[in-house]
Design a protein around this motif. Structure first.
Motif, PDB file in Angstrom:
ATOM      1  N   GLU A  93       0.823  -1.208   0.000  1.00 57.87           N
ATOM      2  CA  GLU A  93       0.000   0.000   0.000  1.00 57.87           C
ATOM      3  C   GLU A  93       0.857   1.259   0.000  1.00 57.87           C
ATOM      4  O   GLU A  93       0.511   2.248  -0.636  1.00 57.87           O
ATOM      5  N   GLN A  94       1.969   1.233   0.684  1.00 62.08           N
ATOM      6  CA  GLN A  94       2.839   2.409   0.739  1.00 62.08           C
ATOM      7  C   GLN A  94       3.466   2.713  -0.613  1.00 62.08           C
ATOM      8  O   GLN A  94       3.792   3.859  -0.909  1.00 62.08           O
ATOM      9  N   HIS A  95       3.640   1.694  -1.437  1.00 59.04           N
ATOM     10  CA  HIS A  95       4.284   1.864  -2.732  1.00 59.04           C
ATOM     11  C   HIS A  95       3.290   1.717  -3.885  1.00 59.04           C
ATOM     12  O   HIS A  95       3.698   1.485  -5.010  1.00 59.04           O
ATOM     13  N   ALA A  96       2.011   1.876  -3.597  1.00 60.29           N
ATOM     14  CA  ALA A  96       0.978   1.714  -4.619  1.00 60.29           C
ATOM     15  C   ALA A  96       0.989   2.887  -5.596  1.00 60.29           C
ATOM     16  O   ALA A  96       1.344   4.008  -5.241  1.00 60.29           O
ATOM     17  N   ASP A  97       0.598   2.606  -6.822  1.00 59.33           N
ATOM     18  CA  ASP A  97       0.587   3.617  -7.870  1.00 59.33           C
ATOM     19  C   ASP A  97      -0.717   4.405  -7.945  1.00 59.33           C
ATOM     20  O   ASP A  97      -0.777   5.446  -8.583  1.00 59.33           O
ATOM     21  N   TYR A  98      -1.776   3.902  -7.305  1.00 63.16           N
ATOM     22  CA  TYR A  98      -3.083   4.558  -7.359  1.00 63.16           C
ATOM     23  C   TYR A  98      -3.710   4.580  -5.967  1.00 63.16           C
ATOM     24  O   TYR A  98      -3.426   3.719  -5.136  1.00 63.16           O
ATOM     25  N   ARG A  99      -4.579   5.588  -5.749  1.00 65.03           N
ATOM     26  CA  ARG A  99      -5.299   5.644  -4.479  1.00 65.03           C
ATOM     27  C   ARG A  99      -6.676   6.244  -4.707  1.00 65.03           C
ATOM     28  O   ARG A  99      -6.904   6.981  -5.654  1.00 65.03           O
ATOM     29  N   CYS A 100      -7.572   5.926  -3.800  1.00 67.88           N
ATOM     30  CA  CYS A 100      -8.922   6.486  -3.833  1.00 67.88           C
ATOM     31  C   CYS A 100      -8.924   7.732  -2.961  1.00 67.88           C
ATOM     32  O   CYS A 100      -8.533   7.677  -1.800  1.00 67.88           O
ATOM     33  N   ARG A 101      -9.364   8.855  -3.526  1.00 66.55           N
ATOM     34  CA  ARG A 101      -9.420  10.093  -2.744  1.00 66.55           C
ATOM     35  C   ARG A 101     -10.490  10.019  -1.668  1.00 66.55           C
ATOM     36  O   ARG A 101     -10.376  10.664  -0.628  1.00 66.55           O
ATOM     37  N   ALA A 102     -11.533   9.226  -1.883  1.00 66.83           N
ATOM     38  CA  ALA A 102     -12.647   9.155  -0.928  1.00 66.83           C
ATOM     39  C   ALA A 102     -12.286   8.369   0.333  1.00 66.83           C
ATOM     40  O   ALA A 102     -12.503   8.839   1.444  1.00 66.83           O
ATOM     41  N   CYS A 103     -11.717   7.175   0.166  1.00 65.90           N
ATOM     42  CA  CYS A 103     -11.462   6.327   1.339  1.00 65.90           C
ATOM     43  C   CYS A 103      -9.977   6.133   1.628  1.00 65.90           C
ATOM     44  O   CYS A 103      -9.623   5.453   2.595  1.00 65.90           O
ATOM     45  N   GLU A 104      -9.101   6.701   0.772  1.00 67.98           N
ATOM     46  CA  GLU A 104      -7.646   6.626   0.940  1.00 67.98           C
ATOM     47  C   GLU A 104      -7.066   5.224   0.770  1.00 67.98           C
ATOM     48  O   GLU A 104      -5.906   5.001   1.086  1.00 67.98           O
ATOM     49  N   GLU A 105      -7.845   4.275   0.268  1.00 63.86           N
ATOM     50  CA  GLU A 105      -7.323   2.936  -0.013  1.00 63.86           C
ATOM     51  C   GLU A 105      -6.345   3.045  -1.176  1.00 63.86           C
ATOM     52  O   GLU A 105      -6.514   3.861  -2.069  1.00 63.86           O
ATOM     53  N   ARG A 106      -5.284   2.227  -1.185  1.00 63.19           N
ATOM     54  CA  ARG A 106      -4.264   2.293  -2.227  1.00 63.19           C
ATOM     55  C   ARG A 106      -4.250   0.998  -3.028  1.00 63.19           C
ATOM     56  O   ARG A 106      -4.533  -0.069  -2.487  1.00 63.19           O
ATOM     57  N   PHE A 107      -3.884   1.109  -4.334  1.00 62.84           N
ATOM     58  CA  PHE A 107      -3.927  -0.022  -5.248  1.00 62.84           C
ATOM     59  C   PHE A 107      -2.725  -0.002  -6.181  1.00 62.84           C
ATOM     60  O   PHE A 107      -2.153   1.046  -6.442  1.00 62.84           O
ATOM     61  N   GLN A 108      -2.417  -1.153  -6.741  1.00 68.36           N
ATOM     62  CA  GLN A 108      -1.382  -1.269  -7.761  1.00 68.36           C
ATOM     63  C   GLN A 108      -1.971  -1.108  -9.158  1.00 68.36           C
ATOM     64  O   GLN A 108      -1.252  -0.877 -10.115  1.00 68.36           O
ATOM     65  N   THR A 109      -3.283  -1.229  -9.285  1.00 71.50           N
ATOM     66  CA  THR A 109      -3.970  -1.201 -10.571  1.00 71.50           C
ATOM     67  C   THR A 109      -4.924  -0.018 -10.623  1.00 71.50           C
ATOM     68  O   THR A 109      -5.569   0.304  -9.626  1.00 71.50           O
ATOM     69  N   ASP A 110      -5.050   0.598 -11.789  1.00 77.70           N
ATOM     70  CA  ASP A 110      -5.994   1.698 -11.972  1.00 77.70           C
ATOM     71  C   ASP A 110      -7.407   1.137 -12.106  1.00 77.70           C
ATOM     72  O   ASP A 110      -7.631   0.166 -12.818  1.00 77.70           O
ATOM     73  N   TYR A 111      -8.354   1.724 -11.405  1.00 76.08           N
ATOM     74  CA  TYR A 111      -9.758   1.325 -11.458  1.00 76.08           C
ATOM     75  C   TYR A 111     -10.608   2.527 -11.835  1.00 76.08           C
ATOM     76  O   TYR A 111     -10.272   3.659 -11.491  1.00 76.08           O
ATOM     77  N   ASP A 112     -11.717   2.281 -12.523  1.00 72.76           N
ATOM     78  CA  ASP A 112     -12.680   3.349 -12.786  1.00 72.76           C
ATOM     79  C   ASP A 112     -13.420   3.714 -11.503  1.00 72.76           C
ATOM     80  O   ASP A 112     -13.731   4.872 -11.256  1.00 72.76           O
ATOM     81  N   GLU A 113     -13.704   2.690 -10.682  1.00 75.59           N
ATOM     82  CA  GLU A 113     -14.350   2.874  -9.389  1.00 75.59           C
ATOM     83  C   GLU A 113     -13.513   2.161  -8.328  1.00 75.59           C
ATOM     84  O   GLU A 113     -12.950   1.105  -8.590  1.00 75.59           O
ATOM     85  N   CYS A 114     -13.484   2.721  -7.144  1.00 76.07           N
ATOM     86  CA  CYS A 114     -12.767   2.102  -6.034  1.00 76.07           C
ATOM     87  C   CYS A 114     -13.434   0.778  -5.663  1.00 76.07           C
ATOM     88  O   CYS A 114     -14.634   0.748  -5.404  1.00 76.07           O
ATOM     89  N   PRO A 115     -12.684  -0.328  -5.628  1.00 75.90           N
ATOM     90  CA  PRO A 115     -13.276  -1.610  -5.249  1.00 75.90           C
ATOM     91  C   PRO A 115     -13.690  -1.662  -3.777  1.00 75.90           C
ATOM     92  O   PRO A 115     -14.496  -2.498  -3.390  1.00 75.90           O
ATOM     93  N   GLU A 116     -13.171  -0.766  -2.964  1.00 73.12           N
ATOM     94  CA  GLU A 116     -13.504  -0.749  -1.539  1.00 73.12           C
ATOM     95  C   GLU A 116     -14.777   0.033  -1.243  1.00 73.12           C
ATOM     96  O   GLU A 116     -15.632  -0.434  -0.522  1.00 73.12           O
TER      97      GLU A 116
END
Length: 60
Positions: A23-46
């Protein structure tokens, strides 16, 4: 404490450490819930928000 109980605790600690590092080295994050991801999503999976953005732009 039994062998399997100790091993279970060590495995869980390893999983948590690996997740935190990823998570600390993730390339993407959700501004709403601050969850971090390695893959770009159209919608946050969380949380389902459409606010996933690149973190690489922030660090430059």
């Amino acid at each position: 404490m039994g062998f399997f109980e100790r091993m279970g605790r060590q495995v869980e600690q390893f999983k948590q450490t690996a997740k935190n590092e990823a998570e600390q080295h993730a390339d993407y994050r959700c501004r709403a819930c601050e969850e971090r991801f390695q893959t770009d999503y159209d919608e946050c999976p969380e949380c389902g928000a459409a606010t996933v953005e690149s973190t690489t732009d922030e660090e430059e």
